[in-house]
Design a protein around this motif. Structure first.
Motif, PDB file in Angstrom:
ATOM      1  N   ASP A 127       0.593  -1.241   0.107  1.00  0.00           N
ATOM      2  CA  ASP A 127       0.122   0.035  -0.067  1.00  0.00           C
ATOM      3  C   ASP A 127       1.052   1.197   0.037  1.00  0.00           C
ATOM      4  O   ASP A 127       1.916   1.239  -0.039  1.00  0.00           O
ATOM      5  CB  ASP A 127      -1.067   0.060   1.346  1.00  0.00           C
ATOM      6  CG  ASP A 127      -0.094  -0.150   2.483  1.00  0.00           C
ATOM      7  OD1 ASP A 127       0.958  -0.214   2.452  1.00  0.00           O
ATOM      8  OD2 ASP A 127      -0.945  -0.115   3.675  1.00  0.00           O
ATOM      9  N   ASP A 180      -3.101  -0.327  -4.844  1.00  0.00           N
ATOM     10  CA  ASP A 180      -3.462   0.434  -3.653  1.00  0.00           C
ATOM     11  C   ASP A 180      -4.711   0.187  -2.919  1.00  0.00           C
ATOM     12  O   ASP A 180      -4.699  -0.356  -1.775  1.00  0.00           O
ATOM     13  CB  ASP A 180      -3.183   1.954  -3.430  1.00  0.00           C
ATOM     14  CG  ASP A 180      -2.947   2.503  -2.110  1.00  0.00           C
ATOM     15  OD1 ASP A 180      -2.541   1.874  -1.189  1.00  0.00           O
ATOM     16  OD2 ASP A 180      -2.801   3.711  -1.969  1.00  0.00           O
ATOM     17  N   SER A 183      -4.990  -3.534  -1.710  1.00  0.00           N
ATOM     18  CA  SER A 183      -4.338  -3.736  -0.559  1.00  0.00           C
ATOM     19  C   SER A 183      -5.382  -3.705   0.655  1.00  0.00           C
ATOM     20  O   SER A 183      -5.186  -4.272   1.623  1.00  0.00           O
ATOM     21  CB  SER A 183      -3.068  -2.993  -0.207  1.00  0.00           C
ATOM     22  OG  SER A 183      -3.390  -1.590  -0.104  1.00  0.00           O
ATOM     23  N   ARG A 184      -6.301  -2.702   0.419  1.00  0.00           N
ATOM     24  CA  ARG A 184      -7.435  -2.317   1.385  1.00  0.00           C
ATOM     25  C   ARG A 184      -8.274  -3.850   1.495  1.00  0.00           C
ATOM     26  O   ARG A 184      -8.715  -4.026   2.442  1.00  0.00           O
ATOM     27  CB  ARG A 184      -8.442  -1.396   1.012  1.00  0.00           C
ATOM     28  CG  ARG A 184      -7.682  -0.047   1.589  1.00  0.00           C
ATOM     29  CD  ARG A 184      -6.408   0.415   1.038  1.00  0.00           C
ATOM     30  NE  ARG A 184      -5.814   1.730   1.697  1.00  0.00           N
ATOM     31  CZ  ARG A 184      -4.638   2.028   1.306  1.00  0.00           C
ATOM     32  NH1 ARG A 184      -3.831   1.572   0.776  1.00  0.00           N
ATOM     33  NH2 ARG A 184      -4.414   3.271   2.027  1.00  0.00           N
TER      34      ARG A 184
END
Length: 288
Positions: A127, A180, A183-184
């Motif tokens: 991230d 990104d 990654s959450r």
């Protein structure tokens, strides 16, 4: 390696989609350039919708690739999308694949292998720190604005090349935002993904890049657009990988084979984009 497999599938889908979108763009009047009416013309063409379907497939494969591997590994693999698409098109349409195509395929493949082996991307986080996005987005916006302004001041293949590079920057940004966002999903599940601003920024950047690509394809030939699109996406993505995700590349004397690899890919893309399969100007499609 899962990320490499899905990166290859992404490249194949995107390459075929580019050919279908180019076919559709030939039917659009020049007066629609850089206008929303361009999308209206394209939406009435089944061949363009088929291309968009492949773009969606590519987006899913790309998400999987980015979720399982570094962006500096995944994105450069996309340089094979043009040779893959031309080879598949040649076999499907039963058109002889010429030596020129095979020379281009060999150059792109060798250049990619040499460049990746020399760079050997490693490490990096999954991230990005929130504040790190601010300078990245400002710099990207300024670069995009400069390219679009320059493109509007010219026409033909020069405009196509500039808009192709602008589209490449948009697609590279889309990949960075997508990685990104994914990654959450790993950290906080579906709720974390759906509440991440990166997910919606990914969609916005992707739509913007698609719009720029349609205008690039409408403005000039594939030989002007594809090298800028392919190489620009790869190189800008590597930059995002290093600056935003902390991925590391080998430097020093390793830069020489990396540059040779880039040169081989460039030559291969130009050779391929000049082949009859890529430069053919089909009659306007009547399939609507």
């Amino acid at each position: 390696m899962i990320s490499v497999l899905f990166a290859v599938l992404t490249a194949l889908s995107n390459g075929t989609a580019s050919v279908l979108q180019r076919r559709a763009a030939l039917d659009v009047p020049h007066s629609a350039a850089m206008r929303l009416s361009l999308i209206g013309h394209l939406l009435r063409q089944k061949v363009w919708l088929a291309g968009i379907g492949l773009v969606i497939v590519a987006a899913v494969c790309q998400a999987v690739a980015l979720a399982t591997g570094p962006i500096a590994v995944v994105q450069p693999i996309f340089v094979i999308e043009l040779p893959a698409a031309l080879v598949v098109a040649g076999f499907v349409m039963r058109v002889g694949v010429t030596r020129q195509v095979w020379y281009g395929v060999a150059a792109v493949t060798a250049g990619l292998a040499l460049g990746m082996a020399a760079a050997a991307p490693v490490g990096g986080s999954e991230d990005v720190e929130g504040t790190a996005w601010i300078p990245a987005l400002v710099a990207t916006g300024a670069f995009e604005a400069a390219l679009i302004a320059a493109a509007l001041g010219t026409r033909g293949n020069a405009r196509a090349a500039l808009l192709g590079l602008a589209a490449a920057c948009g697609y590279a940004l889309t990949a960075a935002l997508m990685k990104d966002a994914m990654s959450r999903l790993d950290a906080d599940g579906v709720v974390g993904l759906m509440t991440a601003w990166q997910l919606y920024a990914t969609a916005a950047a992707g739509v913007g890049a698609l719009f720029l690509l349609q205008n690039a394809l409408q403005a000039g030939s594939l030989v002007a657009v594809q090298p800028m699109l392919t190489l620009g996406d790869a190189l800008i993505s590597v930059t995002y990988g290093v600056t935003l995700f902390g991925e590391e590349l080998r430097t020093g004397w390793w830069l020489l084979p990396q540059l040779i690899g880039v040169a081989l890919v460039t030559v291969g893309c130009v050779v391929l984009a000049r082949t009859p399969l890529a430069t053919a100007q089909p009659a306007p499609s009547r399939v609507r």
